[in-house]
Motif scaffolding. Structure first.
Motif, short mmCIF file in Angstrom:
data_model
loop_
_atom_site.label_atom_id
_atom_site.label_comp_id
_atom_site.label_asym_id
_atom_site.label_seq_id
_atom_site.Cartn_x
_atom_site.Cartn_y
_atom_site.Cartn_z
N LYS A 1 19.36 31.32 35.68
CA LYS A 1 19.85 30.51 36.80
C LYS A 1 20.24 29.12 36.33
O LYS A 1 21.26 28.56 36.76
CB LYS A 1 18.77 30.42 37.89
CG LYS A 1 19.20 29.65 39.13
CD LYS A 1 18.08 29.63 40.17
CE LYS A 1 18.52 28.83 41.39
NZ LYS A 1 17.41 28.78 42.41
N ALA A 2 19.45 28.55 35.40
CA ALA A 2 19.70 27.18 34.93
C ALA A 2 21.01 27.08 34.15
O ALA A 2 21.63 26.01 34.11
CB ALA A 2 18.54 26.71 34.04
N VAL A 3 21.45 28.19 33.54
CA VAL A 3 22.70 28.15 32.76
C VAL A 3 23.85 28.78 33.53
O VAL A 3 24.85 29.20 32.94
CB VAL A 3 22.53 28.83 31.38
CG1 VAL A 3 21.51 28.08 30.54
CG2 VAL A 3 22.13 30.30 31.53
N GLY A 4 23.71 28.86 34.84
CA GLY A 4 24.79 29.34 35.70
C GLY A 4 25.13 30.80 35.53
O GLY A 4 26.27 31.21 35.73
N GLY A 5 24.14 31.62 35.13
CA GLY A 5 24.36 33.05 35.00
C GLY A 5 24.96 33.49 33.68
O GLY A 5 25.28 34.68 33.49
N ASN A 6 25.12 32.58 32.73
CA ASN A 6 25.70 32.91 31.42
C ASN A 6 24.63 33.62 30.58
O ASN A 6 23.73 32.99 30.01
CB ASN A 6 26.16 31.63 30.72
CG ASN A 6 26.90 31.91 29.43
OD1 ASN A 6 26.54 32.80 28.68
ND2 ASN A 6 27.94 31.14 29.18
N LYS A 7 24.75 34.97 30.47
CA LYS A 7 23.71 35.74 29.81
C LYS A 7 23.64 35.49 28.30
O LYS A 7 22.56 35.51 27.71
CB LYS A 7 23.92 37.23 30.09
CG LYS A 7 23.63 37.61 31.53
CD LYS A 7 23.75 39.11 31.75
CE LYS A 7 23.42 39.45 33.21
NZ LYS A 7 23.55 40.90 33.47
N SER A 8 24.79 35.25 27.68
CA SER A 8 24.78 34.97 26.24
C SER A 8 24.01 33.69 25.95
O SER A 8 23.19 33.62 25.03
CB SER A 8 26.22 34.84 25.72
OG SER A 8 26.89 36.07 25.83
N ARG A 9 24.26 32.65 26.77
CA ARG A 9 23.57 31.38 26.57
C ARG A 9 22.09 31.50 26.89
O ARG A 9 21.24 30.97 26.19
CB ARG A 9 24.21 30.30 27.46
CG ARG A 9 23.74 28.90 27.13
CD ARG A 9 24.52 27.88 27.92
NE ARG A 9 23.94 26.57 27.78
CZ ARG A 9 24.17 25.57 28.61
NH1 ARG A 9 24.98 25.73 29.63
NH2 ARG A 9 23.61 24.39 28.43
N ALA A 10 21.77 32.26 27.96
CA ALA A 10 20.36 32.46 28.33
C ALA A 10 19.62 33.19 27.22
O ALA A 10 18.49 32.84 26.87
CB ALA A 10 20.27 33.22 29.64
N ALA A 11 20.25 34.22 26.66
CA ALA A 11 19.62 34.98 25.58
C ALA A 11 19.36 34.09 24.37
O ALA A 11 18.31 34.18 23.71
CB ALA A 11 20.51 36.17 25.18
N LYS A 12 20.31 33.20 24.06
CA LYS A 12 20.15 32.29 22.92
C LYS A 12 18.97 31.35 23.15
O LYS A 12 18.16 31.11 22.26
CB LYS A 12 21.44 31.50 22.71
CG LYS A 12 21.41 30.62 21.46
CD LYS A 12 22.77 29.96 21.23
CE LYS A 12 22.74 29.12 19.95
NZ LYS A 12 24.03 28.45 19.70
N ILE A 13 18.86 30.78 24.37
CA ILE A 13 17.75 29.87 24.69
C ILE A 13 16.41 30.59 24.59
O ILE A 13 15.42 30.05 24.08
CB ILE A 13 17.95 29.28 26.10
CG1 ILE A 13 19.15 28.32 26.12
CG2 ILE A 13 16.69 28.55 26.57
CD1 ILE A 13 19.54 27.85 27.50
N LEU A 14 16.39 31.85 25.07
CA LEU A 14 15.14 32.62 25.06
C LEU A 14 14.80 33.18 23.68
O LEU A 14 13.68 33.63 23.45
CB LEU A 14 15.24 33.77 26.06
CG LEU A 14 15.28 33.38 27.54
CD1 LEU A 14 15.74 34.56 28.39
CD2 LEU A 14 13.91 32.90 27.99
N GLY A 15 15.81 33.17 22.76
CA GLY A 15 15.57 33.69 21.42
C GLY A 15 15.52 35.21 21.38
O GLY A 15 14.81 35.79 20.55
#
Length: 412
Positions: free
Chosen positions: A385-399
């Protein structure tokens, strides 16, 4: 519990490091293999871990994620030709790296700077909100500007104030007083001091707490509980840099950094203080989020407190079920409540691992028992939600990979 664990397969270098650091008052343990290093880390719970990237049995890079769950300060030792690996180690969670051949004095100075921050329990900063707080603490430590620390009861406002003091490098004392704990008729005498004979019972001169803080930091907890008349007197001290004891005719020069705190929201603080005093004390504002809003800090904090309360009994870890229990609770008492729960659990535990049964009934009967998978999914959803639904960016943040992220989000 050791200060430092050295995981290094070059025995001569490892022992030289141990001898050098031991002479400077740091307790050290040595492991010559990755497997032995993992075992000793779990047993000794070191504050800082030094690890070589090239070990005979395990790739040092693969060790780092596990080691950072034990100590957030993992320093990589690497050769000059392997700096790219050092950068990769930092991505995996390493705190810093040093290049061989090691400059022992430079290493010691680095460690010396780290330990004051490590001494402060309650300031684990794994979550984004607390990383922001840590950045603000470092800024607030500079110069003489007054600091206002806000947050619910138990979040660690005094720990933040003490960390600001340590990082400021001030030579004077850290003097703390809770405004709500002082009777109004004693407040002025405690803060400003008095001359002998100033009132009945004043048999000798007494320095006030503001004088005691000269050259250091004065921490005024729950400042909104301060009587209005004394608010005006404190404001005058801040403006003139002078204190006058009760019954005295001369002023005493004082220089201190004021850190105030309150468990009220900012607007309520403003309503409860003189307007001119409010602006004087709130040059720099730090707001500490409640523990329920920074779930990523719960387990690292619990491990910090376990080091403190469990080492004498040989309690070394939390079971997975205990971690799930801690993550499922809302912690209305914040970090203070978590500390108390870990301390009590260590008292009743007779083994080496804390289990759910060692915690209070209040905690075990808390707001529903969530599994670790449910907590992970909720966190993944918040990041997405914090990255506006961008799954690639979310996956990178989560590692994690995109497929792993999809699995996290789809699990029920």
């Amino acid at each position: 519990m050791k200060d430092i664990l050295i995981i290094e397969d070059d025995e001569r270098l490892a022992l030289a490091l141990k001898d050098y650091l031991s002479l400077r008052g740091l307790s050290c343990e040595v492991a010559l293999t990755g497997k032995d290093g993992q075992r000793k880390a779990e047993e000794e719970l070191p504050s800082i871990i030094l690890v070589d990237l090239f070990l005979p049995d395990i790739n040092g890079l693969d060790l780092i994620p596990g080691l950072t769950t034990i100590s957030p300060v993992v320093i990589v030792i690497t050769g000059a030709e392997d700096l790219a690996l050092a950068v990769e180690a930092m991505r995996k969670g390493a705190f810093d790296f040093m290049v061989k051949p090691l400059d022992l004095e430079a290493l010691y100075l680095k460690l010396e700077k780290i330990f004051p921050e490590r001494e402060m329990q309650g300031l684990v900063c794994k979550s984004p909100p607390m990383k922001k707080v840590l950045s603000e603490i470092k800024l607030a430590a500079r110069g003489n500007a007054s600091v206002l620390v806000l947050g619910e009861t138990g979040v660690g406002k005094e720990e933040v104030a003490r960390t600001i003091y340590k990082l400021s490098g001030r030579k004077g004392r850290f003097v703390a007083v809770n405004a709500s704990a002082l009777p109004e008729n004693l407040f002025e005498a405690e803060l400003f001091g008095y001359k002998r004979g100033a009132f009945t019972g004043a048999f000798h001169d007494k320095r006030g707490l503001l004088e005691e803080a000269n050259g250091g930091v004065f921490f005024l907890d729950e400042i909104t509980e301060m009587p209005p008349a004394l608010q005006a007197k404190l404001l005058r001290v801040l403006e003139t840099k002078e204190v006058r004891r009760i019954g005295d005719t001369k002023n005493i020069e004082v220089q201190f950094k004021l850190i105030s705190s309150s468990n009220l929201p900012l607007e309520r603080v403003r309503e409860n203080l003189r307007e001119d005093l409010f602006y004087r004390i709130s040059t720099f504002i730090i707001e500490i989020p409640p523990l329920r809003e920074r779930k990523e800090d719960i387990i690292p904090l619990a491990r910090e407190f376990l080091r403190e309360y469990g080492r004498e009994k040989g309690i070394v870890s939390l079971s997975r079920e205990a971690e799930e229990l801690l993550l499922s609770y809302s912690w209305p008492g914040n970090v203070r409540e978590l500390r108390n729960e870990i301390e009590r659990a260590c008292l009743v535990c007779s083994g080496r691992v804390l289990e759910p049964a060692h915690f209070t009934e209040r905690l075990r009967a808390g707001e529903g028992f969530k599994t670790l998978r449910e907590v992970e999914r909720e966190y993944a959803e918040r990041v997405l939600k914090a990255v506006g639904g961008n799954k690639s960016r979310a996956a990178k943040i989560l590692g994690v990979s995109r497929p792993t992220l999809r699995k996290l989000l789809s699990d029920s």
